[in-house]
Design an enzyme around this catalytic site. Sequence first.
Site, PDB file in Angstrom:
ATOM      1  N   ASP A 107      -2.486 -20.008  55.561  1.00 46.51           N
ATOM      2  CA  ASP A 107      -3.781 -19.184  55.476  1.00 46.51           C
ATOM      3  C   ASP A 107      -3.680 -18.078  56.546  1.00 46.51           C
ATOM      4  O   ASP A 107      -2.759 -17.958  57.593  1.00 46.51           O
ATOM      5  CB  ASP A 107      -4.843 -20.252  55.793  1.00 46.51           C
ATOM      6  CG  ASP A 107      -6.190 -19.804  55.593  1.00 46.51           C
ATOM      7  OD1 ASP A 107      -6.668 -20.393  54.621  1.00 46.51           O
ATOM      8  OD2 ASP A 107      -6.782 -18.647  56.079  1.00 46.51           O
ATOM      9  N   CYS A 157     -20.193 -22.678  43.038  1.00 44.45           N
ATOM     10  CA  CYS A 157     -19.311 -22.621  42.085  1.00 44.45           C
ATOM     11  C   CYS A 157     -20.278 -22.153  40.756  1.00 44.45           C
ATOM     12  O   CYS A 157     -20.224 -21.298  40.233  1.00 44.45           O
ATOM     13  CB  CYS A 157     -18.564 -23.689  41.795  1.00 44.45           C
ATOM     14  SG  CYS A 157     -17.366 -24.057  43.148  1.00 44.45           S
TER      15      CYS A 157
HETATM   16  C1  UGA Z   1     -19.021 -27.754  40.219  1.00 48.59           C
HETATM   17  C2  UGA Z   1     -18.085 -28.375  39.204  1.00 48.59           C
HETATM   18  O1  UGA Z   1     -18.981 -29.712  38.848  1.00 48.59           O
HETATM   19  C3  UGA Z   1     -16.852 -28.666  39.349  1.00 48.59           C
HETATM   20  O2  UGA Z   1     -16.311 -29.147  37.886  1.00 48.59           O
HETATM   21  C4  UGA Z   1     -16.013 -27.372  39.551  1.00 48.59           C
HETATM   22  O3  UGA Z   1     -14.890 -27.370  39.655  1.00 48.59           O
HETATM   23  C5  UGA Z   1     -16.761 -26.703  40.861  1.00 48.59           C
HETATM   24  O4  UGA Z   1     -18.083 -26.495  40.592  1.00 48.59           O
HETATM   25  C6  UGA Z   1     -15.977 -25.473  41.011  1.00 48.59           C
HETATM   26  O5  UGA Z   1     -16.022 -24.466  40.279  1.00 48.59           O
HETATM   27  O6  UGA Z   1     -15.113 -25.382  41.922  1.00 48.59           O
HETATM   28  P1  UGA Z   1     -19.678 -28.552  42.929  1.00 48.59           P
HETATM   29  O7  UGA Z   1     -19.951 -27.079  42.854  1.00 48.59           O
HETATM   30  O8  UGA Z   1     -18.911 -29.222  43.718  1.00 48.59           O
HETATM   31  O9  UGA Z   1     -18.888 -28.535  41.419  1.00 48.59           O
HETATM   32  O10 UGA Z   1     -20.922 -28.984  42.572  1.00 48.59           O
HETATM   33  P2  UGA Z   1     -21.817 -30.038  41.482  1.00 48.59           P
HETATM   34  O11 UGA Z   1     -21.315 -31.263  41.525  1.00 48.59           O
HETATM   35  O12 UGA Z   1     -21.174 -29.450  40.017  1.00 48.59           O
HETATM   36  O13 UGA Z   1     -23.278 -29.856  41.810  1.00 48.59           O
HETATM   37  C7  UGA Z   1     -23.746 -28.631  41.241  1.00 48.59           C
HETATM   38  C8  UGA Z   1     -25.463 -28.455  41.905  1.00 48.59           C
HETATM   39  O14 UGA Z   1     -25.833 -29.227  40.588  1.00 48.59           O
HETATM   40  C9  UGA Z   1     -25.783 -28.993  42.998  1.00 48.59           C
HETATM   41  O15 UGA Z   1     -26.961 -28.409  43.448  1.00 48.59           O
HETATM   42  C10 UGA Z   1     -26.266 -30.457  42.431  1.00 48.59           C
HETATM   43  O16 UGA Z   1     -27.070 -31.152  43.320  1.00 48.59           O
HETATM   44  C11 UGA Z   1     -26.882 -30.120  41.031  1.00 48.59           C
HETATM   45  N1  UGA Z   1     -26.753 -31.603  40.285  1.00 48.59           N
HETATM   46  C12 UGA Z   1     -25.601 -32.043  39.794  1.00 48.59           C
HETATM   47  C13 UGA Z   1     -28.101 -31.970  39.829  1.00 48.59           C
HETATM   48  O17 UGA Z   1     -29.253 -31.241  40.284  1.00 48.59           O
HETATM   49  N2  UGA Z   1     -28.068 -33.087  38.851  1.00 48.59           N
HETATM   50  C14 UGA Z   1     -26.863 -33.627  38.552  1.00 48.59           C
HETATM   51  O18 UGA Z   1     -27.056 -34.485  37.732  1.00 48.59           O
HETATM   52  C15 UGA Z   1     -25.834 -33.134  38.802  1.00 48.59           C
END
Ligand code: UGA
Length: 423
Positions: free
Chosen positions: A32, A257
């Site tokens: 890094d 993301c």
């Molecule tokens: C997301 C993707 O899920 C990953 O597969 C991907 O690799 C990652 O982005 C990335 O591009 O690096 P992440 O950003 O950690 O992962 O978050 P998520 O778990 O996808 O949640 C995203 C948003 O959706 C959050 O605000 C969460 O609260 C919301 N969410 C998720 C809901 O409102 N309901 C659900 O059922 C699931």
Amino acid sequence: MASTIAVIGTGYVGLTTGACFAHLGHTVTCADIVEAKVSSLQRGEIPIHEAGLEEIVRTGMDNGKLSFVLGSEQAVGGAEFVYLCVPTPQTADGSADLRALTAAVEEISPHLQPGTVVVNKSTVPVGSTLLVEQALGRADIPVVSNPEFLREGSAVDDFLHPDRVVIGSDDQAAADRVASLYADCGAPIMLTDPASAETCKYAANAFLATKLSFANAIAAVCEAVGADVNDVLLGMGYDHRIGHEFLRPGPGWGGSCLPKDSTAIISIADGAGYDFALMRGVVEANRQQFDRIVRKVESVVPLDDASVGVLGIAFKAGTDDTRESPAIEVMKRLVAKGATVKAYDPAVTSLDLHGVDVVDNAYAACDGVSAIVVATEWDEFTSLDLDRVGDLVAERNLIDARNLLDRVALRQRGFTYQGVGRS
Ligand code: UGA
């Protein structure tokens, strides 16, 4: 077969990638450019909240499989693979800023031994594999795209037990070598061309965002027609073509993301002459969802001068990441309408937002407020002592943007309760 890997960038993707490859038996050097970050990693201190990461970082360091260095030059010299895991933030027009990526590539280029495979894990626009090849300027170094699909909070588990590994390259031998790194993961490995691998990453996140905006829109329909969204989505999800995952309605979706990649795919499509109207609708529905939560608060308390307690600041439970957090979007809107906010999150201890006071426990966030908003789905909030909460608040109003709390128990205590998509 164990390989020697350099990882450039120690954000949550780079650090997880490096630590997990070391866990799989490879020898990994992570680099890094931020000195303080490298020093703390060398002491085994992990800057992010990620389940299981600290343990495998320490084990990797103890058994000599994992090390951290300042600057990429030291890391790449003897490496068979170099993973690029640098940030690709969103620019004002929605496209990805690739300056960190090209700078990293230009820096490592003179130090790579012939035949090293450069693997791009950063999320980059379609065509960036070519850009990396050009920035490298080395015909003897193949470049491969290997996008990440790691969720924050469960990144280690997602890396070690992936649903699939996607590898994009025009060089079959290089792609096979990258595939061999994942031999012990037991996941389907898909080999394709670079443009398809890069598009796959954006398309997956854009589809997940679409699924969530759809669930939130169905919640709005349920409210209008008197249906219960939890039952509606459960009934839909039993259809194996739809599935139950990623259908929980909420205050909108956020994080580092989904918002970035949704905007980026619109911009990529636009640049290529396709108007991705569907995706624009998905993003707009998300903005409306933030507004809908605020309107629920307004329906029980005039916001001008009101004090509101917000439970949750992180963009989802299990992380301390507040980037593009729906909780913050809701708080900004509450403050803009004249409210002051007391916010609490088990993993977030500070937030620089006008009108928001971050307190150190959930009860302090409920003290003297006219409404409580549950914005992040932390388990901790399900075991709140509701009698104590009732005694603390000035008015008993609760807006449960995650459908998390026991609405019957709350109503029994005289609270008005509004969930998302159900009465
Ligand atoms: C997301 C993707 O899920 C990953 O597969 C991907 O690799 C990652 O982005 C990335 O591009 O690096 P992440 O950003 O950690 O992962 O978050 P998520 O778990 O996808 O949640 C995203 C948003 O959706 C959050 O605000 C969460 O609260 C919301 N969410 C998720 C809901 O409102 N309901 C659900 O059922 C699931």
